[in-house]
Write an enzyme that holds these catalytic residues in place. Structure first.
Site, PDB file in Angstrom:
ATOM      1  N   PRO A   2       0.569  -0.983  -0.039  1.00 45.47           N
ATOM      2  CA  PRO A   2      -0.132  -0.406  -0.069  1.00 45.47           C
ATOM      3  C   PRO A   2       0.662   1.399   0.216  1.00 45.47           C
ATOM      4  O   PRO A   2       1.368   1.350   1.057  1.00 45.47           O
ATOM      5  CB  PRO A   2      -1.160  -0.384   1.297  1.00 45.47           C
ATOM      6  CG  PRO A   2      -1.071  -1.591   1.735  1.00 45.47           C
ATOM      7  CD  PRO A   2       0.672  -1.868   0.971  1.00 45.47           C
ATOM      8  N   GLU A   3       0.493   2.070  -1.081  1.00 42.63           N
ATOM      9  CA  GLU A   3       1.771   3.041  -1.268  1.00 42.63           C
ATOM     10  C   GLU A   3       0.517   5.017  -0.396  1.00 42.63           C
ATOM     11  O   GLU A   3      -0.450   4.699  -0.100  1.00 42.63           O
ATOM     12  CB  GLU A   3       2.199   3.594  -2.630  1.00 42.63           C
ATOM     13  CG  GLU A   3       2.912   2.604  -2.637  1.00 42.63           C
ATOM     14  CD  GLU A   3       4.215   2.220  -2.256  1.00 42.63           C
ATOM     15  OE1 GLU A   3       4.360   3.446  -2.114  1.00 42.63           O
ATOM     16  OE2 GLU A   3       4.697   1.397  -2.710  1.00 42.63           O
ATOM     17  N   ARG A 110       1.218 -10.503   6.186  1.00 40.94           N
ATOM     18  CA  ARG A 110       3.148 -10.841   6.787  1.00 40.94           C
ATOM     19  C   ARG A 110       3.060  -9.642   8.232  1.00 40.94           C
ATOM     20  O   ARG A 110       4.781  -9.624   8.665  1.00 40.94           O
ATOM     21  CB  ARG A 110       3.352  -9.673   5.236  1.00 40.94           C
ATOM     22  CG  ARG A 110       3.517 -10.417   3.241  1.00 40.94           C
ATOM     23  CD  ARG A 110       4.089  -9.968   2.719  1.00 40.94           C
ATOM     24  NE  ARG A 110       3.835 -10.721   1.378  1.00 40.94           N
ATOM     25  CZ  ARG A 110       3.979 -10.420   0.112  1.00 40.94           C
ATOM     26  NH1 ARG A 110       5.070  -8.954   0.797  1.00 40.94           N
ATOM     27  NH2 ARG A 110       3.966 -10.811  -0.420  1.00 40.94           N
ATOM     28  N   ARG A 152      24.053  16.014  -5.874  1.00 42.61           N
ATOM     29  CA  ARG A 152      23.780  14.540  -5.196  1.00 42.61           C
ATOM     30  C   ARG A 152      23.907  14.072  -7.017  1.00 42.61           C
ATOM     31  O   ARG A 152      23.741  13.427  -7.792  1.00 42.61           O
ATOM     32  CB  ARG A 152      22.167  14.407  -5.517  1.00 42.61           C
ATOM     33  CG  ARG A 152      22.041  14.289  -3.730  1.00 42.61           C
ATOM     34  CD  ARG A 152      20.643  14.606  -3.037  1.00 42.61           C
ATOM     35  NE  ARG A 152      19.978  14.721  -2.455  1.00 42.61           N
ATOM     36  CZ  ARG A 152      20.142  13.879  -1.204  1.00 42.61           C
ATOM     37  NH1 ARG A 152      20.827  12.880  -0.974  1.00 42.61           N
ATOM     38  NH2 ARG A 152      19.836  14.799   0.238  1.00 42.61           N
TER      39      ARG A 152
END
Length: 271
Positions: A2-3, A110, A152
Site C-alpha cells: 500500500p502506497e 505478513r 547528488r
C-alpha cells in the site's frame, strides 16, 4: 505494498464511519507486528472518541480525545469495517469495536505493519519527524527538488523515493511520474535541470492525484476502506509492462533494477 494513494483512499473511506464515534473496546490477537503493540494499548483506546483521521506519508493517524494511534499498513496490511458478528480470520490481528456496532478490523498476513500510540503530537514522533514534504502540498515543487538534488550522484528515481526528500512517492508512482516528465530513471539527480524538476514535480502531483481519485492501485493485498479495490493499475503507462509498446512512441518498455527495485521506462521518450 500500500502506497500513499492507497492510504489516502483508506483515510477517505473510513473517516465518515469513524470520526465522532467511540471505541467501546479493542482486541489484539497478535502483538508481534513490525514493532510489538504495547500491552497497555487496549486500555488506552477503550472509551476514546475518534476526533479525526489524517494521513502523513504512508501513516494513518487516528486522533482521539486521549491521544493518537499511528497505523502503518506495511506490505500487506488493510483496514476495513465489518459487522459485529463477522468472525475473525487467521490474519485478522486487531479489532476496534465501535459504538455504531461496527468493527474496525486490521488484517496483515505478513505482519510488517504497525500500530503505535502517542500522547503527544504524532508529527513529532520518531517515525515521522524526519520526513520530507507531502507531494501534493505547496511546499513541494521544482525549485525544492532542484535545491535538494545539487551534488547528488544517486539516480533521480531513488532520489524522489527517499522519504526524507518527499514522502509517498513509491516505486510504481516514481516510474510513472518519470515517464510523464520524460526523464530517464537512471539519470543522476544532481545533473537534472531546474526546468526538468518542475516538470517532474508536476508529474508526481498529477500521478498521485489521479491515483487517489481512482481509488489507489489494485495490488494483491490491498482492499480499500469501503471494500472496493482500486483501479489505477488499469492506467499504468510503463510500470510492470516490460516488453509492451510504449503508449507514446511504440518502442518496447524496458526494465532495469535501481536500488534493488524493478524500474520501467521508455528508452526513447525518457532522456
Amino acid at each position: 505494498m500500500p502506497e500513499l494513494p492507497e492510504v489516502e483512499t483508506t483515510r477517505r473511506g473510513l473517516g465518515p464511519h469513524l470520526e465522532g464515534h467511540i471505541v467501546r473496546s479493542a482486541t489484539v490477537r497478535q502483538r508481534r507486528l513490525r514493532w510489538p503493540i504495547d500491552r497497555g494499548f487496549e486500555k488506552r483506546i477503550a472509551g476514546a472518541e475518534i476526533l479525526r483521521l489524517e494521513r502523513r506519508a504512508k501513516y494513518l493517524l487516528v486522533h482521539t480525545d486521549r491521544g493518537c494511534a499511528i497505523w502503518h499498513l506495511g506490505m500487506s496490511g488493510s483496514l476495513r469495517l465489518v459487522e459485529a458478528d463477522c468472525p475473525p480470520e487467521k490474519h485478522d490481528h486487531v479489532d476496534w469495536t465501535l459504538d455504531s456496532g461496527l468493527i474496525l478490523r486490521y488484517r496483515d498476513p505478513r505482519r510488517f505493519g504497525a500500530l503505535l500510540w502517542t500522547g503527544g503530537d504524532p508529527v513529532a514522533h520518531d517515525l515521522l519527524s524526519h520526513l520530507g514534504p507531502e507531494p501534493l502540498s505547496d511546499d513541494f515543487h521544482g525549485d525544492y527538488l532542484f535545491q535538494r538534488s545539487r551534488g547528488r550522484r544517486q539516480s533521480v528515481k531513488t532520489f524522489v523515493m527517499d522519504g526524507r526528500i518527499v514522502v509517498g512517492v513509491g516505486n510504481i508512482y516514481a516510474s510513472e511520474s518519470l515517464f510523464l516528465a520524460g526523464i530517464r530513471p537512471q539519470t543522476p539527480a544532481g545533473r537534472i535541470s531546474r526546468a526538468r524538476y518542475w516538470r517532474l514535480a508536476d508529474a508526481i502531483k498529477r500521478v498521485l492525484a489521479r491515483a487517489i481519485d481512482d481509488g489507489g492501485t489494485t495490488l494483491r493485498d490491498f482492499i480499500g476502506g469501503d471494500g472496493k479495490p482500486g483501479y489505477f493499475a488499469q492506467q499504468l503507462n510503463v510500470y510492470g509492462r516490460a516488453g509492451d509498446p510504449c503508449p507514446k512512441c511504440g518502442a518496447s518498455v524496458r526494465e532495469a533494477v535501481l536500488g534493488q527495485r524493478s524500474t520501467f521506462f521508455c528508452n526513447r521518450c525518457q532522456r
